[in-house]
Design a protein around this motif. Structure first.
Motif, PDB file in Angstrom:
ATOM      1  N   PHE A   6       0.828  -1.207   0.000  1.00 34.72           N
ATOM      2  CA  PHE A   6       0.000   0.000   0.000  1.00 34.72           C
ATOM      3  C   PHE A   6       0.861   1.256   0.000  1.00 34.72           C
ATOM      4  CE2 PHE A   6      -2.212  -3.332   2.447  1.00 34.72           C
ATOM      5  CZ  PHE A   6      -3.352  -3.488   1.668  1.00 34.72           C
ATOM      6  N   HIS A   7       0.791   2.008  -1.079  1.00 31.87           N
ATOM      7  CA  HIS A   7       1.491   3.286  -1.170  1.00 31.87           C
ATOM      8  C   HIS A   7       0.500   4.451  -1.184  1.00 31.87           C
ATOM      9  CE1 HIS A   7       5.631   1.803  -2.662  1.00 31.87           C
ATOM     10  NE2 HIS A   7       4.998   0.824  -2.039  1.00 31.87           N
ATOM     11  N   GLY A   8      -0.727   4.155  -0.868  1.00 25.88           N
ATOM     12  CA  GLY A   8      -1.781   5.161  -0.839  1.00 25.88           C
ATOM     13  C   GLY A   8      -2.807   4.777   0.196  1.00 25.88           C
ATOM     14  N   PRO A   9      -4.054   5.224   0.058  1.00 27.20           N
ATOM     15  CA  PRO A   9      -5.095   4.891   1.030  1.00 27.20           C
ATOM     16  C   PRO A   9      -5.304   3.388   1.126  1.00 27.20           C
ATOM     17  CG  PRO A   9      -6.045   5.820  -0.972  1.00 27.20           C
ATOM     18  CD  PRO A   9      -4.572   6.037  -1.055  1.00 27.20           C
ATOM     19  N   VAL A  10      -5.689   2.930   2.346  1.00 24.47           N
ATOM     20  CA  VAL A  10      -5.824   1.498   2.606  1.00 24.47           C
ATOM     21  C   VAL A  10      -7.226   1.213   3.100  1.00 24.47           C
ATOM     22  CG1 VAL A  10      -4.861  -0.492   3.813  1.00 24.47           C
ATOM     23  CG2 VAL A  10      -3.397   1.483   3.289  1.00 24.47           C
ATOM     24  N   GLY A  11      -7.865   0.237   2.494  1.00 25.79           N
ATOM     25  CA  GLY A  11      -9.202  -0.138   2.923  1.00 25.79           C
ATOM     26  C   GLY A  11      -9.853  -1.058   1.918  1.00 25.79           C
ATOM     27  N   SER A  12     -11.094  -1.422   2.186  1.00 31.49           N
ATOM     28  CA  SER A  12     -11.835  -2.262   1.256  1.00 31.49           C
ATOM     29  C   SER A  12     -12.085  -1.496  -0.039  1.00 31.49           C
ATOM     30  CB  SER A  12     -13.169  -2.686   1.874  1.00 31.49           C
ATOM     31  OG  SER A  12     -14.010  -1.540   2.027  1.00 31.49           O
ATOM     32  N   LEU A  13     -12.438  -2.218  -1.084  1.00 35.29           N
ATOM     33  CA  LEU A  13     -12.697  -1.578  -2.377  1.00 35.29           C
ATOM     34  C   LEU A  13     -13.799  -0.541  -2.263  1.00 35.29           C
ATOM     35  CD1 LEU A  13     -12.153  -1.389  -5.402  1.00 35.29           C
ATOM     36  CD2 LEU A  13     -13.744  -3.305  -5.747  1.00 35.29           C
ATOM     37  N   GLN A  14     -14.831  -0.847  -1.479  1.00 37.96           N
ATOM     38  CA  GLN A  14     -15.942   0.087  -1.307  1.00 37.96           C
ATOM     39  C   GLN A  14     -15.481   1.366  -0.612  1.00 37.96           C
ATOM     40  OE1 GLN A  14     -19.204  -1.472   0.964  1.00 37.96           O
ATOM     41  NE2 GLN A  14     -20.502   0.314   0.668  1.00 37.96           N
ATOM     42  N   GLU A  15     -14.717   1.225   0.474  1.00 42.94           N
ATOM     43  CA  GLU A  15     -14.233   2.397   1.206  1.00 42.94           C
ATOM     44  C   GLU A  15     -13.256   3.206   0.354  1.00 42.94           C
ATOM     45  OE1 GLU A  15     -15.397   3.436   3.931  1.00 42.94           O
ATOM     46  OE2 GLU A  15     -16.623   1.710   4.444  1.00 42.94           O
ATOM     47  N   LEU A  16     -12.421   2.520  -0.400  1.00 42.95           N
ATOM     48  CA  LEU A  16     -11.472   3.210  -1.267  1.00 42.95           C
ATOM     49  C   LEU A  16     -12.196   4.005  -2.344  1.00 42.95           C
ATOM     50  CD1 LEU A  16      -8.526   3.715  -2.066  1.00 42.95           C
ATOM     51  CD2 LEU A  16      -8.623   1.630  -3.462  1.00 42.95           C
ATOM     52  N   THR A  17     -13.274   3.433  -2.875  1.00 43.94           N
ATOM     53  CA  THR A  17     -14.061   4.129  -3.899  1.00 43.94           C
ATOM     54  C   THR A  17     -14.681   5.400  -3.335  1.00 43.94           C
ATOM     55  OG1 THR A  17     -14.566   2.038  -5.028  1.00 43.94           O
ATOM     56  CG2 THR A  17     -16.013   3.922  -5.478  1.00 43.94           C
ATOM     57  N   HIS A  18     -15.264   5.314  -2.128  1.00 41.60           N
ATOM     58  CA  HIS A  18     -15.866   6.498  -1.497  1.00 41.60           C
ATOM     59  C   HIS A  18     -14.815   7.571  -1.242  1.00 41.60           C
ATOM     60  CE1 HIS A  18     -19.393   3.899   0.213  1.00 41.60           C
ATOM     61  NE2 HIS A  18     -19.527   4.173  -1.073  1.00 41.60           N
ATOM     62  N   TYR A  19     -13.657   7.144  -0.749  1.00 39.50           N
ATOM     63  CA  TYR A  19     -12.565   8.086  -0.454  1.00 39.50           C
ATOM     64  C   TYR A  19     -12.135   8.826  -1.716  1.00 39.50           C
ATOM     65  CZ  TYR A  19      -7.710   9.450   0.643  1.00 39.50           C
ATOM     66  OH  TYR A  19      -6.525  10.129   0.799  1.00 39.50           O
ATOM     67  N   CYS A  20     -11.956   8.095  -2.805  1.00 37.18           N
ATOM     68  CA  CYS A  20     -11.527   8.706  -4.062  1.00 37.18           C
ATOM     69  C   CYS A  20     -12.588   9.657  -4.613  1.00 37.18           C
ATOM     70  CB  CYS A  20     -11.201   7.627  -5.093  1.00 37.18           C
ATOM     71  SG  CYS A  20      -9.722   6.661  -4.694  1.00 37.18           S
ATOM     72  N   GLU A  21     -13.853   9.301  -4.443  1.00 36.70           N
ATOM     73  CA  GLU A  21     -14.934  10.173  -4.916  1.00 36.70           C
ATOM     74  C   GLU A  21     -14.948  11.489  -4.136  1.00 36.70           C
ATOM     75  OE1 GLU A  21     -18.410   7.798  -4.498  1.00 36.70           O
ATOM     76  OE2 GLU A  21     -18.097   6.716  -6.404  1.00 36.70           O
ATOM     77  N   HIS A  22     -14.773  11.417  -2.805  1.00 29.43           N
ATOM     78  CA  HIS A  22     -14.797  12.631  -1.988  1.00 29.43           C
ATOM     79  C   HIS A  22     -13.646  13.567  -2.320  1.00 29.43           C
ATOM     80  CE1 HIS A  22     -17.228  10.323   1.291  1.00 29.43           C
ATOM     81  NE2 HIS A  22     -17.987  10.767   0.315  1.00 29.43           N
TER      82      HIS A  22
END
Length: 325
Positions: free
Chosen positions: A291-307
């Protein structure tokens, strides 16, 4: 090109962030320098003392830390409720624990009358302090700069001691937080600097183990609160006993390279986290590579990137290790 730190923080998604700083020259932060034969272990106490000191100043809690030979790790929790709950006077008092402030803030802290024409300037200054007291960049600055000055003085040199930017990454869910904490706290065991958690000097894990032996939790670390969030203002929503058992057995597996040696209790813990044992060992052994960026489930990562309006989701493939699916 590195992104501005503000574009990596999304408190709407998570208050947890993993930060890492590395020294920029060959001289060690601590440990033995094989080129000069000099030992730098005493610098560990500088770093640990500064980390714990900052927990008394900032509205940022430390969940985990480890001081290694040429770098340090911290897992931080940004506590917006606390910083927003501080009165103006409390904000100034907190800031003055580290900095002198201005003549105006010193006057305010002493309870002296502030001229009406200066009230607006004072309010602006307090707002700035309040923002900084929950800012990860300011926390890391106040951690690294004093250590750099002490090390440069001791080495009789000038210039950069740390790399220009510390690395930070968002931890987006419970599994990511616990896996990152375990990765950080098991650093000395992976590096063969220690054989057991209680022997892992200058780590949060050693503090937790020593406090647990007395039936307590370290006052200067973010506490584990189990499933009692309704009765606690903040804390890691996980059992301390389960976490210590999980980390202890993980350390033994990593040290002895016996992947199958896991108790039924730890197997049940990982089942609750929905992480297979092989995935867990890989994450806690290779977190920095995976992990060289945000870490989490695919769903959480998607929400983070959208925000944060990120078009690309880097290292999305590594999300698979945080679930059984």
């Amino acid at each position: 090109m590195p992104r501005p730190r503000s574009t990596l923080i999304s408190l709407e998604d998570t208050p947890y962030y993993h930060c890492c700083s590395r020294v920029v020259r060959r001289a060690f932060l601590c440990g033995d320098d094989k080129y000069t034969g000099k030992n730098y272990d005493h610098r560990r106490s500088w770093v640990e003392a500064q980390i714990l000191k900052l927990t008394e100043v900032f509205a940022i809690d430390v969940a985990a830390y480890a001081v290694m030979s040429n770098h340090l790790h911290v897992v931080l929790y940004i506590d917006l409720d606390t910083v927003n709950g501080w009165s103006d006077r409390e904000v100034v008092e907190q800031w003055h624990k580290l900095f002198n402030g201005t003549d105006l803030t010193q006057k305010f802290a002493k309870g002296e009358v502030i001229d009406e024409c200066m009230v607006a300037l004072l309010k602006q200054r307090i707002a700035t302090y309040r923002s900084r007291l929950c800012d990860i960049s300011w926390f890391m600055r106040c951690l690294n700069e004093p250590i750099a000055r002490q090390a440069n003085y001791e080495d009789k040199c000038t210039g950069h001691f740390w790399e220009g930017r510390f690395k930070s990454q968002a931890l987006l869910d419970e599994a990511a937080v616990l896996a990152c904490m375990a990765y950080v706290e098991l650093n000395p065991i992976r590096a063969k600097m220690a054989k057991t958690p209680e022997k892992s000097d200058y780590t949060s894990l050693q503090l937790r183990v020593n406090a647990a032996l007395k039936g307590k939790q370290p006052a200067k670390l973010l506490s584990f609160i189990g499933n009692e969030r309704k009765h606690q203002p903040k804390g890691i929503n996980f059992s301390l006993q389960d976490y210590l058992m999980l980390v202890d057995e993980t350390g033994r597996i990593i040290r002895n390279d016996k992947r199958g040696a896991i108790s039924s209790e730890v197997d049940n813990i990982l089942n609750r986290l929905n992480i297979p044992i092989d995935n867990w060992i890989k994450i806690t052994s290779e977190f920095g590579k995976l992990f060289h960026g945000p870490v989490g489930s695919l769903q959480e990562l998607t929400h983070y990137c959208e925000h944060l309006e990120k078009r690309r989701r880097h290292f999305v493939g590594s999300c698979q290790y945080l679930s059984a699916s």
